[in-house]
Design a protein around this motif. Sequence first.
Motif, PDB file in Angstrom:
ATOM      1  N   SER A  39       9.785   8.660  -0.198  1.00  0.00           N
ATOM      2  CA  SER A  39       9.791   7.511   0.723  1.00  0.00           C
ATOM      3  C   SER A  39       8.730   7.682   1.802  1.00  0.00           C
ATOM      4  N   PHE A  40       8.623   8.895   2.321  1.00  0.00           N
ATOM      5  CA  PHE A  40       7.609   9.174   3.338  1.00  0.00           C
ATOM      6  C   PHE A  40       6.207   8.986   2.757  1.00  0.00           C
ATOM      7  N   SER A  41       6.009   9.429   1.510  1.00  0.00           N
ATOM      8  CA  SER A  41       4.713   9.281   0.843  1.00  0.00           C
ATOM      9  C   SER A  41       4.335   7.810   0.698  1.00  0.00           C
ATOM     10  N   PHE A  42       5.290   6.996   0.263  1.00  0.00           N
ATOM     11  CA  PHE A  42       5.029   5.568   0.083  1.00  0.00           C
ATOM     12  C   PHE A  42       4.757   4.879   1.414  1.00  0.00           C
ATOM     13  N   CYS A  43       5.456   5.300   2.453  1.00  0.00           N
ATOM     14  CA  CYS A  43       5.230   4.725   3.783  1.00  0.00           C
ATOM     15  C   CYS A  43       3.813   5.021   4.268  1.00  0.00           C
ATOM     16  N   LEU A  44       3.343   6.248   4.022  1.00  0.00           N
ATOM     17  CA  LEU A  44       1.976   6.613   4.406  1.00  0.00           C
ATOM     18  C   LEU A  44       0.954   5.805   3.620  1.00  0.00           C
ATOM     19  N   LEU A  45       1.223   5.598   2.333  1.00  0.00           N
ATOM     20  CA  LEU A  45       0.302   4.820   1.502  1.00  0.00           C
ATOM     21  C   LEU A  45       0.229   3.376   1.985  1.00  0.00           C
ATOM     22  N   ILE A  46       1.383   2.790   2.308  1.00  0.00           N
ATOM     23  CA  ILE A  46       1.412   1.419   2.818  1.00  0.00           C
ATOM     24  C   ILE A  46       0.658   1.324   4.140  1.00  0.00           C
ATOM     25  N   LEU A  47       0.846   2.321   4.990  1.00  0.00           N
ATOM     26  CA  LEU A  47       0.135   2.357   6.273  1.00  0.00           C
ATOM     27  C   LEU A  47      -1.363   2.446   6.045  1.00  0.00           C
ATOM     28  N   ARG A  48      -1.762   3.274   5.096  1.00  0.00           N
ATOM     29  CA  ARG A  48      -3.179   3.453   4.789  1.00  0.00           C
ATOM     30  C   ARG A  48      -3.797   2.158   4.263  1.00  0.00           C
ATOM     31  N   ILE A  49      -3.074   1.470   3.380  1.00  0.00           N
ATOM     32  CA  ILE A  49      -3.554   0.197   2.840  1.00  0.00           C
ATOM     33  C   ILE A  49      -3.718  -0.837   3.947  1.00  0.00           C
ATOM     34  N   LYS A  50      -2.754  -0.861   4.853  1.00  0.00           N
ATOM     35  CA  LYS A  50      -2.783  -1.834   5.952  1.00  0.00           C
ATOM     36  C   LYS A  50      -3.943  -1.571   6.913  1.00  0.00           C
ATOM     37  N   ILE A  51      -4.203  -0.296   7.206  1.00  0.00           N
ATOM     38  CA  ILE A  51      -5.268   0.059   8.152  1.00  0.00           C
ATOM     39  C   ILE A  51      -6.654  -0.096   7.516  1.00  0.00           C
ATOM     40  N   ALA A  52      -6.796   0.415   6.293  1.00  0.00           N
ATOM     41  CA  ALA A  52      -8.116   0.443   5.647  1.00  0.00           C
ATOM     42  C   ALA A  52      -8.421  -0.810   4.830  1.00  0.00           C
ATOM     43  N   HIS A  53      -7.397  -1.629   4.579  1.00  0.00           N
ATOM     44  CA  HIS A  53      -7.567  -2.820   3.727  1.00  0.00           C
ATOM     45  C   HIS A  53      -8.158  -2.427   2.369  1.00  0.00           C
ATOM     46  N   SER A  54      -7.628  -1.322   1.838  1.00  0.00           N
ATOM     47  CA  SER A  54      -8.117  -0.799   0.557  1.00  0.00           C
ATOM     48  C   SER A  54      -6.946  -0.255  -0.253  1.00  0.00           C
ATOM     49  N   PHE A  55      -6.984  -0.511  -1.567  1.00  0.00           N
ATOM     50  CA  PHE A  55      -5.956  -0.005  -2.474  1.00  0.00           C
ATOM     51  C   PHE A  55      -6.460   1.209  -3.255  1.00  0.00           C
ATOM     52  N   PHE A  56      -7.476   1.871  -2.730  1.00  0.00           N
ATOM     53  CA  PHE A  56      -8.108   2.969  -3.458  1.00  0.00           C
ATOM     54  C   PHE A  56      -7.106   4.044  -3.878  1.00  0.00           C
ATOM     55  N   TYR A  57      -6.199   4.430  -2.993  1.00  0.00           N
ATOM     56  CA  TYR A  57      -5.270   5.510  -3.276  1.00  0.00           C
ATOM     57  C   TYR A  57      -3.986   5.052  -3.973  1.00  0.00           C
ATOM     58  N   SER A  58      -3.975   3.823  -4.453  1.00  0.00           N
ATOM     59  CA  SER A  58      -2.776   3.322  -5.129  1.00  0.00           C
ATOM     60  C   SER A  58      -2.495   4.063  -6.436  1.00  0.00           C
ATOM     61  N   PHE A  59      -3.498   4.778  -6.977  1.00  0.00           N
ATOM     62  CA  PHE A  59      -3.286   5.566  -8.198  1.00  0.00           C
ATOM     63  C   PHE A  59      -2.239   6.652  -7.978  1.00  0.00           C
ATOM     64  N   LEU A  60      -1.993   7.006  -6.730  1.00  0.00           N
ATOM     65  CA  LEU A  60      -0.990   8.028  -6.427  1.00  0.00           C
ATOM     66  C   LEU A  60       0.406   7.585  -6.866  1.00  0.00           C
ATOM     67  N   ILE A  61       0.634   6.273  -6.872  1.00  0.00           N
ATOM     68  CA  ILE A  61       1.936   5.744  -7.315  1.00  0.00           C
ATOM     69  C   ILE A  61       2.146   6.075  -8.786  1.00  0.00           C
ATOM     70  N   TRP A  62       1.135   5.826  -9.600  1.00  0.00           N
ATOM     71  CA  TRP A  62       1.224   6.115 -11.028  1.00  0.00           C
ATOM     72  C   TRP A  62       1.368   7.607 -11.281  1.00  0.00           C
ATOM     73  N   ASN A  63       0.600   8.414 -10.545  1.00  0.00           N
ATOM     74  CA  ASN A  63       0.675   9.854 -10.720  1.00  0.00           C
ATOM     75  C   ASN A  63       2.060  10.394 -10.357  1.00  0.00           C
ATOM     76  N   LEU A  64       2.659   9.817  -9.321  1.00  0.00           N
ATOM     77  CA  LEU A  64       3.993  10.253  -8.933  1.00  0.00           C
ATOM     78  C   LEU A  64       5.038   9.793  -9.956  1.00  0.00           C
ATOM     79  N   PHE A  65       4.817   8.613 -10.520  1.00  0.00           N
ATOM     80  CA  PHE A  65       5.713   8.133 -11.576  1.00  0.00           C
ATOM     81  C   PHE A  65       5.714   9.106 -12.753  1.00  0.00           C
TER      82      PHE A  65
END
Length: 219
Positions: free
Chosen positions: A23-49
């Motif tokens: 949950s903490f990881s996903f919160c950081l990713l959402i924060l990063r997307i919101k600040i940077a306006h980039s989905f670059f690190y969204s691959f981390l979701i698949w890797n964690l899956f």
Amino acid sequence: MSNTKLFTNSQSRTFLTLVLCTSFSFCLLILRIKIAHSFFYSFLIWNLFLAVIPFTLTTILNSFHKIRYFTFAVYFCIWLVFLPNAPYIVTDLVHLKHSSPKLIWLDVVMVNSFALSGLLFFYFSMEDMLKLATNFTTLKYTKCFSLLLCFLSAFGVYLGRFLRYNSWEVIQNPTPLLNSIIDSVVHPITNADCWLFTLVFGIFLNLGYWTFKTLRLSP
């Protein structure tokens, strides 16, 4: 306290730990997307899956009242194929080279958070599988096998990170994968970088597992 109750409490703590970390990881990713306006690190979701799959398999096996050897062997083979996906996330740190100086601190924390979650899935799953294996072999052999599992996983991570193979290719495209494995074994000097990575990363995983077990056994 009965063994069943102890097992239930242990499983509850395990799931709570994994839920909090992911949950903490996903919160950081959402924060990063919101600040940077980039989905670059969204691959981390698949890797964690993918990292969750081995843990899911051992959880399913734990739900069986009685496990036959053939059933265990099938689950074990599938589990072993997907197991390297869990520690693989540690190597996603290589993507930090694409981070901007302004957000490098956030990216470091975020990727490490996903990597920690992956390692926890790895260690919890490995612990469960080794306990299940004691139904078919001695505790002495399972302890030795835990060392080997870490090095096998390190080798699997190398195949994924540097040779760009994935777990699905065991079924979809096994010939090139098998050829790469054979080449690494037959020509160890030519593939020295492979074995150096396997050795170092395997030791890293073993030290992590030893620390994990020590903390789990402490009162």
